[in-house]
Scaffold this active site. Structure first.
Site, PDB file in Angstrom:
ATOM      1  N   ASP A   1       0.855  -1.191   0.000  1.00 15.14           N
ATOM      2  CA  ASP A   1       0.000   0.000   0.000  1.00 15.14           C
ATOM      3  C   ASP A   1       0.894   1.245   0.000  1.00 15.14           C
ATOM      4  O   ASP A   1       2.109   1.175   0.234  1.00 15.14           O
ATOM      5  CB  ASP A   1      -0.962  -0.018   1.202  1.00 15.14           C
ATOM      6  CG  ASP A   1      -2.182   0.877   0.974  1.00 15.14           C
ATOM      7  OD1 ASP A   1      -2.195   1.650  -0.002  1.00 15.14           O
ATOM      8  OD2 ASP A   1      -3.133   0.808   1.781  1.00 15.14           O
TER       9      ASP A   1
HETATM   10  C1  NOJ Z   1      -4.064   3.884   0.147  1.00 14.64           C
HETATM   11  C2  NOJ Z   1      -5.257   3.072   0.545  1.00 14.64           C
HETATM   12  O1  NOJ Z   1      -5.040   2.476   1.813  1.00 14.64           O
HETATM   13  C3  NOJ Z   1      -5.609   1.977  -0.449  1.00 14.64           C
HETATM   14  O2  NOJ Z   1      -6.838   1.411  -0.088  1.00 14.64           O
HETATM   15  C4  NOJ Z   1      -5.668   2.528  -1.846  1.00 14.64           C
HETATM   16  O3  NOJ Z   1      -5.982   1.492  -2.744  1.00 14.64           O
HETATM   17  C5  NOJ Z   1      -4.324   3.148  -2.195  1.00 14.64           C
HETATM   18  N1  NOJ Z   1      -4.030   4.223  -1.266  1.00 14.64           N
HETATM   19  C6  NOJ Z   1      -4.293   3.670  -3.630  1.00 14.64           C
HETATM   20  O4  NOJ Z   1      -5.113   4.758  -3.785  1.00 14.64           O
END
Ligand code: NOJ
Length: 783
Positions: free
Chosen positions: A294
């Protein structure tokens, strides 16, 4: 419901892949062989032999355009041409995507990029947020939302969504509840698998399909205190029993990607967690797809306190099995020196690169880098054109997501006559109706609640409006919520001025519809709350409206369970609307005026207060359970609050009434391996046609470890005309009776099992049966 099924069938003809295919993804599609004709592994092996180390490391980089200095478009294009980028996210129009793919095609080995995006509850057409989708308890509706999301996203040139989000949560304080499907393992697993099938179809490369990356692996919804990014500490039994199954269900359904969560699990960040990413994900579950860290997660391992510096963090992530690094320069900076210093092996990098290239092969991108994005001549002249939306489907699904929480004296449905006062800042908000993570949705295309009501009444009734209260008025909170995206636009008047105006408006009306709750940004990532009541003077507003003596209908817009004790005691009717999407206003109006009979059920328990959290229906009994019939001091309870929830899991009313008969079982006793059929007769005992959700819960009352008081194991949404009755049956299989024992073995233990069937988790009819040991095996336990 019938319309939803028909719309689903219609979509079959729009997309080349089966809409609700139950078969897992077909793997490397022979039809997508690259021009060389090689099969997947041979092609990738040959390609990897030609790749330099820098090009390999480049494939592990997933970049969000314009997020950080290394991602400005011109810098990025140069990097792509140099073979230093694997995938892109947050680029969502065909011209933008083509521009970047052109750069990849100019690179030495012409390895195409893949394009991902957070398509969570719709892409251009926005469906209800996750909690709303889950409230439908209708997998056809969920599938329809997923199919349309995939069709619209692939129509924009996208190849992958970071969805479904299947994090189980028992904590309403967490802002990201809005993205998920609630607290229950079984319900969330069914929805997650349904969405994976709906997104990917049988062939993710086909037009109209996209790959699914399930998230956040793992246990993100169990962060301590519901405070975002916090840590998770959990017993293995609870993990395997309650929190891990939804990820596994998505993977079994064929999800090609897994996004790794930001939290630590029992001290080890998921991104560095070999046990999680290798032993569980790859070895136990057989996952063959790509893992994605992430946003910034690799670097964050320094702050987690498990890595000394960026190099150390990169070493931990690549050796644990994090393939792609998202919005993070860590792999680019560190993998080469780590390899040269002998701190990681070439095989660590190669394994990750192979996972990324497999995804590109399966997407057919080696055959045609422009597979989804197509040629410029076919680009829509207007990306946001109204004709690209699927409004009818959005309205059908949104109608089923609405949960009627209270309806005294048949306050609802409203009549389309007289004067209706609509009060509340959220009533006119298009942005909030979309909810958060609303992908490429355009607020201007959303039907606000007020607009929906106005369209419904036309000139038959008079609508009055007053803002009544700001949703939040604490300047510090407003500042926080407006940090990255303008979320709150406050009216500068005092609380009292706004309430006075609303009261004057209410006095002129026959009924008041008060729209209260949260803005979309209050139920988002980084939006945890320690207080889950209504803010910004909204409760004072409701009290003042109540004092007018006019019937008070409270419509809630929110992305988490809220503590609504006063509202439950004092409102005449309450409708939970969540954030219902593009057609939300119309859907709410359909239900408020009775053109549609509400049938939604809560996928998450509503506590009475924040102090009761965690509150979930499938808890253990304890040695001193509280008995409301015989309340006793030395039992498991609070002395300053009742034990039960405000609204239980699975709860939701209708404009009609339903009776459920006693439970009939096909056998009083069954041998291990056999099945039992449990049936009830459900009768629509009211005056209107309607739908309800019949829910099956099971309990193993005496087992080698303490088991929950009940667990959902089946549900069916049934539509019944007034006076009609129907038999609803569930087949209870051995797997439904199994659990992870103290040795983490999945077992079924003979003995008595309780069967509960009802229309919510509390109001159930009970029966029981005996499970006998298989012939020649140990004797039955007591019970
Ligand atoms: C952070 C978030 O936790 C995740 O759910 C998301 O897919 C990514 N950013 C990309 O935007």
């Amino acid at each position: 419901m019938k319309k939803i099924r028909m719309l689903g069938l219609l979509l079959l003809s729009l997309a080349s892949a089966p809409a609700f295919a139950q078969a897992p993804m077909a793997g490397p599609a022979a039809t997508h062989r690259p021009p060389t004709g090689e099969d997947r592994e041979a092609y990738i092996t040959r390609l990897m032999r030609q790749m330099t180390l820098d090009e390999k490391i480049g494939q592990l980089r997933l970049v969000s355009v314009d997020a950080g200095p290394d991602a400005h478009k011109d810098v990025l294009i140069r990097d792509i041409e140099a073979g230093k980028v694997g995938g892109i996210f947050n680029t969502v129009t065909r011209p933008d995507i083509r521009l970047l793919q052109d750069a990849a095609v100019r690179s030495r080995l012409k390895i195409p990029l893949f394009f991902a995006y957070d398509v969570l509850h719709g892409h251009r057409t926005i469906f209800p947020i996750g909690l709303g989708l889950a409230s439908t308890w209708n997998l056809d509706a969920v599938a329809l939302s997923g199919r349309i999301s995939a069709i619209e996203a692939s129509g924009d040139g996208l190849n992958m969504t970071f969805s479904p989000m299947v994090d189980i949560s028992r904590d309403p304080r967490w802002g990201r509840n809005s993205e998920g499907f609630g607290e229950d393992t079984y319900l969330v697993s069914r929805i997650g698998a349904t969405l994976v099938h709906a997104y990917q179809g049988a062939d993710p490369a086909a037009p109209g399909n996209i790959l699914a990356a399930v998230k956040h692996f793992a246990l993100y919804g169990a962060i301590e205190g519901g405070r975002d990014y916090n840590t998770v500490d959990m017993s293995p039994q609870r993990m395997f029993q309650d929190y891990l199954p939804p990820y596994k269900a998505a993977i079994d359904a064929g999800a090609a990607g897994v996004m790794i969560s930001l939290n630590a699990i029992n001290g080890v960040p998921a991104t560095a967690n070999k046990w999680l990413l290798q032993d569980v994900l790859r070895k136990q579950w057989g996952f063959k797809g790509v893992t994605i860290s992430d946003h910034g997660a690799i670097m964050e391992m320094i702050k987690h306190g498990v890595a000394a510096d960026g190099a150390d963090a990169s070493r931990l992530a690549i050796t644990a099995g994090a393939d792609l690094s998202m919005s993070d320069t860590m792999y680019g900076q560190n993998l080469k020196p780590l390899l040269q210093a002998g701190r990681i092996k070439q095989a660590d990098i190669d394994r990750a690169v192979r996972d990324v290239l497999r995804v590109k092969y399966d997407l057919g991108l080696f055959q045609n880098a422009y597979r989804h994005v197509g040629v410029a001549a076919d680009d829509p002249p207007d990306t946001n054109a109204e004709s690209r939306l699927h409004r009818q489907a959005a309205r059908e699904v949104a109608r089923e997501s609405l949960v009627l929480l209270k309806n005294d004296n048949q306050t609802l449905p409203l009549k389309k006559q007289g004067t209706i006062a609509v009060v509340g800042a959220l009533a006119k908000s298009q942005r909030d109706m979309m909810g958060n993570w609303s992908a490429a949705g355009v607020p201007g295309q959303v039907v606000s609640l007020y607009q929906g009501l106005a369209d419904a009444v036309g000139d038959k009734a008079t609508l009055l409006y007053a803002r009544g209260a700001n949703v939040v008025d604490d300047p510090e909170i407003v500042k926080y919520l407006n940090l990255y995206e303008k979320d709150i636009e406050d009216d500068p008047r005092t609380r009292q001025q706004m309430i006075d105006e609303a009261v004057e408006t209410a006095k002129k009306a026959d009924v008041v519809v008060a729209v209260v709750g949260e803005t979309q940004g209050m139920a988002h990532e980084a939006s945890s709350r320690s207080d889950i009541t209504l803010l910004g003077g909204q409760e004072d507003l409701l009290k003042a409206l109540k004092a007018t003596g006019k019937p008070l209908v409270v419509v809630l817009m929110n992305g988490r369970p809220l503590a609504l004790g006063w509202e439950k005691d004092n409102a005449d009717a309450m409708l939970e609307a969540w954030f219902a999407g593009t057609e939300g206003g119309h859907a709410v109006a359909d239900v408020l005026f009775g053109d549609v009979n509400p049938s939604g059920k809560l996928p998450m328990t509503f506590p009475r207060s924040v102090g009761q959290i965690p509150m979930y229906y499938n808890h253990l009994n304890t040695g001193r359970p509280f008995d409301p019939q015989h309340p006793d001091k030395y039992t498991s309870r609070y002395f300053d609050a009742p034990n039960g929830p405000l609204f239980p899991f699975g709860y939701g009313l209708s404009y009609t009434t339903f009776d459920v008969s006693d439970v009939k079982l096909s056998a009083a006793s069954v041998r291990m391996g056999g099945t039992v059929r449990a049936s009830v007769t459900v009768r629509n005992s009211g005056q209107r046609d309607g739908a309800t959700v019949v829910q099956l819960y099971l309990q193993d009352p005496v087992a080698s470890i303490s088991r929950p008081v009940k667990e959902l194991k089946g549900f069916q949404k049934v539509v019944l005309k007034a006076g009609e009755q129907k038999e609803v049956s569930f087949t209870i299989k051995q797997d439904d009776l199994s659990f992870y024992n103290n040795d983490l073995k999945r077992v079924v233990e003979p003995g008595r099992f309780n069967v509960y069937i009802g229309l919510d988790s509390e109001n159930v009819k009970a029966a029981d049966f005996e499970l006998r040991a298989a012939k020649g095996e140990g004797k039955a336990k007591g019970g």
